[in-house]
Design a protein around this motif. Structure first.
Motif, PDB file in Angstrom:
ATOM      1  N   MET A   1       0.821  -1.215   0.000  1.00 35.39           N
ATOM      2  CA  MET A   1       0.000   0.000   0.000  1.00 35.39           C
ATOM      3  C   MET A   1       0.853   1.262   0.000  1.00 35.39           C
ATOM      4  O   MET A   1       0.486   2.267  -0.614  1.00 35.39           O
ATOM      5  CB  MET A   1      -0.919  -0.003   1.220  1.00 35.39           C
ATOM      6  CG  MET A   1      -1.974  -1.086   1.197  1.00 35.39           C
ATOM      7  SD  MET A   1      -2.931  -1.091   2.736  1.00 35.39           S
ATOM      8  CE  MET A   1      -3.770  -2.673   2.588  1.00 35.39           C
ATOM      9  N   ASP A   2       1.989   1.205   0.696  1.00 39.74           N
ATOM     10  CA  ASP A   2       2.872   2.373   0.765  1.00 39.74           C
ATOM     11  C   ASP A   2       3.898   2.407  -0.365  1.00 39.74           C
ATOM     12  O   ASP A   2       4.717   3.328  -0.428  1.00 39.74           O
ATOM     13  CB  ASP A   2       3.608   2.394   2.102  1.00 39.74           C
ATOM     14  CG  ASP A   2       2.697   2.694   3.278  1.00 39.74           C
ATOM     15  OD1 ASP A   2       1.559   3.128   3.035  1.00 39.74           O
ATOM     16  OD2 ASP A   2       3.114   2.495   4.423  1.00 39.74           O
ATOM     17  N   ALA A   3       3.870   1.372  -1.229  1.00 42.40           N
ATOM     18  CA  ALA A   3       4.837   1.258  -2.323  1.00 42.40           C
ATOM     19  C   ALA A   3       6.274   1.254  -1.803  1.00 42.40           C
ATOM     20  O   ALA A   3       7.191   1.752  -2.462  1.00 42.40           O
ATOM     21  CB  ALA A   3       4.647   2.372  -3.355  1.00 42.40           C
ATOM     22  N   ASP A   4       6.488   0.670  -0.626  1.00 37.84           N
ATOM     23  CA  ASP A   4       7.842   0.537  -0.081  1.00 37.84           C
ATOM     24  C   ASP A   4       8.569  -0.581  -0.827  1.00 37.84           C
ATOM     25  O   ASP A   4       8.062  -1.699  -0.941  1.00 37.84           O
ATOM     26  CB  ASP A   4       7.795   0.206   1.414  1.00 37.84           C
ATOM     27  CG  ASP A   4       7.405   1.404   2.265  1.00 37.84           C
ATOM     28  OD1 ASP A   4       7.589   2.536   1.798  1.00 37.84           O
ATOM     29  OD2 ASP A   4       6.919   1.201   3.393  1.00 37.84           O
TER      30      ASP A   4
ATOM     31  N   ASP B   1      -5.391   7.127   4.331  1.00 36.24           N
ATOM     32  CA  ASP B   1      -6.272   8.259   4.012  1.00 36.24           C
ATOM     33  C   ASP B   1      -5.658   9.597   4.404  1.00 36.24           C
ATOM     34  O   ASP B   1      -5.916  10.624   3.761  1.00 36.24           O
ATOM     35  CB  ASP B   1      -7.608   8.069   4.740  1.00 36.24           C
ATOM     36  CG  ASP B   1      -8.617   9.159   4.412  1.00 36.24           C
ATOM     37  OD1 ASP B   1      -8.877   9.384   3.211  1.00 36.24           O
ATOM     38  OD2 ASP B   1      -9.154   9.783   5.351  1.00 36.24           O
ATOM     39  N   PHE B   2      -4.813   9.600   5.432  1.00 34.84           N
ATOM     40  CA  PHE B   2      -4.285  10.852   5.956  1.00 34.84           C
ATOM     41  C   PHE B   2      -3.540  11.709   4.922  1.00 34.84           C
ATOM     42  O   PHE B   2      -3.671  12.938   4.942  1.00 34.84           O
ATOM     43  CB  PHE B   2      -3.372  10.576   7.153  1.00 34.84           C
ATOM     44  CG  PHE B   2      -4.107  10.301   8.439  1.00 34.84           C
ATOM     45  CD1 PHE B   2      -5.491  10.280   8.496  1.00 34.84           C
ATOM     46  CD2 PHE B   2      -3.404  10.051   9.614  1.00 34.84           C
ATOM     47  CE1 PHE B   2      -6.172  10.011   9.669  1.00 34.84           C
ATOM     48  CE2 PHE B   2      -4.069   9.790  10.801  1.00 34.84           C
ATOM     49  CZ  PHE B   2      -5.453   9.774  10.831  1.00 34.84           C
ATOM     50  N   PRO B   3      -2.721  11.130   4.020  1.00 34.57           N
ATOM     51  CA  PRO B   3      -2.007  11.997   3.066  1.00 34.57           C
ATOM     52  C   PRO B   3      -2.939  12.809   2.166  1.00 34.57           C
ATOM     53  O   PRO B   3      -2.510  13.826   1.605  1.00 34.57           O
ATOM     54  CB  PRO B   3      -1.181  10.995   2.239  1.00 34.57           C
ATOM     55  CG  PRO B   3      -0.972   9.846   3.152  1.00 34.57           C
ATOM     56  CD  PRO B   3      -2.257   9.725   3.931  1.00 34.57           C
TER      57      PRO B   3
ATOM     58  N   SER C   1       3.345  19.129  -6.310  1.00 33.96           N
ATOM     59  CA  SER C   1       4.450  18.456  -7.004  1.00 33.96           C
ATOM     60  C   SER C   1       5.094  17.419  -6.091  1.00 33.96           C
ATOM     61  O   SER C   1       5.062  17.550  -4.862  1.00 33.96           O
ATOM     62  CB  SER C   1       5.496  19.475  -7.447  1.00 33.96           C
ATOM     63  OG  SER C   1       6.057  20.132  -6.333  1.00 33.96           O
ATOM     64  N   PRO C   2       5.693  16.365  -6.671  1.00 34.25           N
ATOM     65  CA  PRO C   2       6.368  15.344  -5.856  1.00 34.25           C
ATOM     66  C   PRO C   2       7.480  15.960  -5.018  1.00 34.25           C
ATOM     67  O   PRO C   2       8.137  16.919  -5.433  1.00 34.25           O
ATOM     68  CB  PRO C   2       6.942  14.383  -6.909  1.00 34.25           C
ATOM     69  CG  PRO C   2       6.096  14.592  -8.126  1.00 34.25           C
ATOM     70  CD  PRO C   2       5.726  16.043  -8.126  1.00 34.25           C
ATOM     71  N   MET C   3       7.694  15.394  -3.849  1.00 31.91           N
ATOM     72  CA  MET C   3       8.732  15.893  -2.954  1.00 31.91           C
ATOM     73  C   MET C   3      10.065  15.227  -3.276  1.00 31.91           C
ATOM     74  O   MET C   3      10.150  14.003  -3.328  1.00 31.91           O
ATOM     75  CB  MET C   3       8.352  15.629  -1.490  1.00 31.91           C
ATOM     76  CG  MET C   3       9.246  16.366  -0.501  1.00 31.91           C
ATOM     77  SD  MET C   3       8.795  16.158   1.249  1.00 31.91           S
ATOM     78  CE  MET C   3       7.177  16.915   1.297  1.00 31.91           C
TER      79      MET C   3
ATOM     80  N   ALA D   1       6.707  10.607   1.060  1.00 36.67           N
ATOM     81  CA  ALA D   1       5.336  10.215   0.708  1.00 36.67           C
ATOM     82  C   ALA D   1       4.304  11.181   1.283  1.00 36.67           C
ATOM     83  O   ALA D   1       3.103  10.965   1.130  1.00 36.67           O
ATOM     84  CB  ALA D   1       5.054   8.807   1.213  1.00 36.67           C
ATOM     85  N   ARG D   2       4.776  12.241   1.953  1.00 36.38           N
ATOM     86  CA  ARG D   2       3.896  13.208   2.618  1.00 36.38           C
ATOM     87  C   ARG D   2       2.944  12.530   3.603  1.00 36.38           C
ATOM     88  O   ARG D   2       1.776  12.899   3.724  1.00 36.38           O
ATOM     89  CB  ARG D   2       3.104  14.024   1.589  1.00 36.38           C
ATOM     90  CG  ARG D   2       3.923  15.086   0.867  1.00 36.38           C
ATOM     91  CD  ARG D   2       3.017  16.010   0.042  1.00 36.38           C
ATOM     92  NE  ARG D   2       3.737  17.150  -0.488  1.00 36.38           N
ATOM     93  CZ  ARG D   2       4.411  17.157  -1.640  1.00 36.38           C
ATOM     94  NH1 ARG D   2       4.460  16.054  -2.378  1.00 36.38           N
ATOM     95  NH2 ARG D   2       5.035  18.248  -2.058  1.00 36.38           N
TER      96      ARG D   2
END
Length: 329
Positions: free
Chosen positions: A90-93, A159-161, A270-272, A241-242
């Motif tokens: 889910m986190d794409a780790d 959901d938080f991000p 924009s991506p970090m 991932a913010r």
């Protein structure tokens, strides 16, 4: 924790062997027993073993023997790893313990199926006669409720991000579901296997939950300020991932100029970049996020220790609790 890992491994290996191929190979790889080709590893990566250690120590605190609690310890470790396999996806780790995660090697669908299988095995190992008969029913119920809470906590975390209004209270509720309930379950199952009464089992659940909250807070701090060579995971992944980790939420809510600037960075579409993340980490520190995280973790630890029954032999549990706060990975 090393003793707990060694104690539960035969139960884990027997359970994993019941999975069909390639799920068995995927599980063996995830647990660090082999490489992706199936070659055995003598000293492969493995988890901390905190949860089964809590289970075995909780049983011992009330006079239980390791044999009484080993299946319960294996069950919480299986449930924990079900959550890790899904969490990585889910986190794409892409990295865990210094090597590719399961989904990176076998794909999204197979990783999802492995997680589901590990969850099912958790229930199997406490239902096969390995725990005291009186503890079996209550243990299954606690595992089921814990699984549901884990899923809800993971939903909130994902959901938080997408939200800009996450409060400190929102975060703490999420952390209870994502992390704390499983440590509470680990301690409660151990107490059940040790023959403790219902009031004592509830107290041990409270101890584990508070300890689990401290664990998650320390985990959040390690992600930002830990050494990737020690943790085995890329640094600053939460910031990149913010994610709304506790240091970030606390910093944004601080009312400081640094907190306001951090909130603006989190709102930017924009991506970090890594440089952005490194600067964000500086802002979190400047806004007091690091200090507040340590303070809240210390508070949770005190609440955990206060929950321990005075009549039980809880020295090992106290040692494990102190380790949670002092760890660096």
């Amino acid at each position: 924790m090393a003793d707990a890992r060694a104690t539960i491994i035969p139960v884990l290996r027997t359970a994993v062997a019941t999975l069909g191929h390639p799920l068995d190979r995927m599980a063996e790889y995830h647990f660090g027993w082999c490489d992706a080709e199936g070659n055995l590893l003598r000293n492969g990566p493995h988890g901390k073993g905190l949860r089964p250690a809590l289970t075995l120590a909780s049983a011992a605190a009330f006079g239980g023997e390791p044999v009484d609690a080993v299946h319960a310890g294996a069950a919480v470790e299986l449930l924990h790893n079900f959550s890790l396999v899904h969490d990585d996806l889910m986190d794409a780790d892409t990295v865990r313990h210094g090597r590719p995660t399961v989904w990176r090697i076998w794909g999204d669908i197979n990783a999802t199926l492995l997680g589901d299988a590990l969850q099912a095995l958790a229930f199997a190992v406490v239902s096969d006669g390995g725990v005291p008969e009186a503890a079996c029913g209550p243990a299954v119920i606690r595992l089921a409720r814990t699984t549901a809470a884990l899923c809800h906590g993971q939903y909130q975390d994902c959901d938080f991000p997408r939200r800009a209004d996450v409060t400190v209270e929102d975060y703490l509720e999420m952390a209870v579901g994502k992390t704390a309930v499983l440590l509470g379950c680990s301690c409660a199952l151990g107490a059940l296997c040790g023959g403790a009464d219902s009031r004592t089992v509830a107290a041990m659940n409270t101890f584990g939950r508070n300890l689990g909250l401290a664990f998650q807070l320390v985990d959040d701090a390690i992600d930002i300020w830990g050494d990737p060579m020690v943790t085995g995971k890329p640094g600053l992944s939460d910031l990149l991932a913010r994610k709304r980790s506790f240091p970030v939420v606390s910093a944004i809510a601080s009312g400081t100029a640094a907190g306001d600037e951090l909130a603006a960075i989190y709102r930017h579409p924009s991506p970090m970049s890594r440089l952005d993340a490194e600067y964000a980490a500086e802002l979190v520190t400047a806004a007091g996020g690091r200090e507040h995280t340590q303070q809240r973790a210390d508070r949770a630890l005190r609440a955990a220790l206060t929950s321990l029954p005075a009549t039980a032999d809880c020295e090992d549990l106290r040692t494990l609790a102190q380790m949670v706060i002092a760890r660096n990975r």
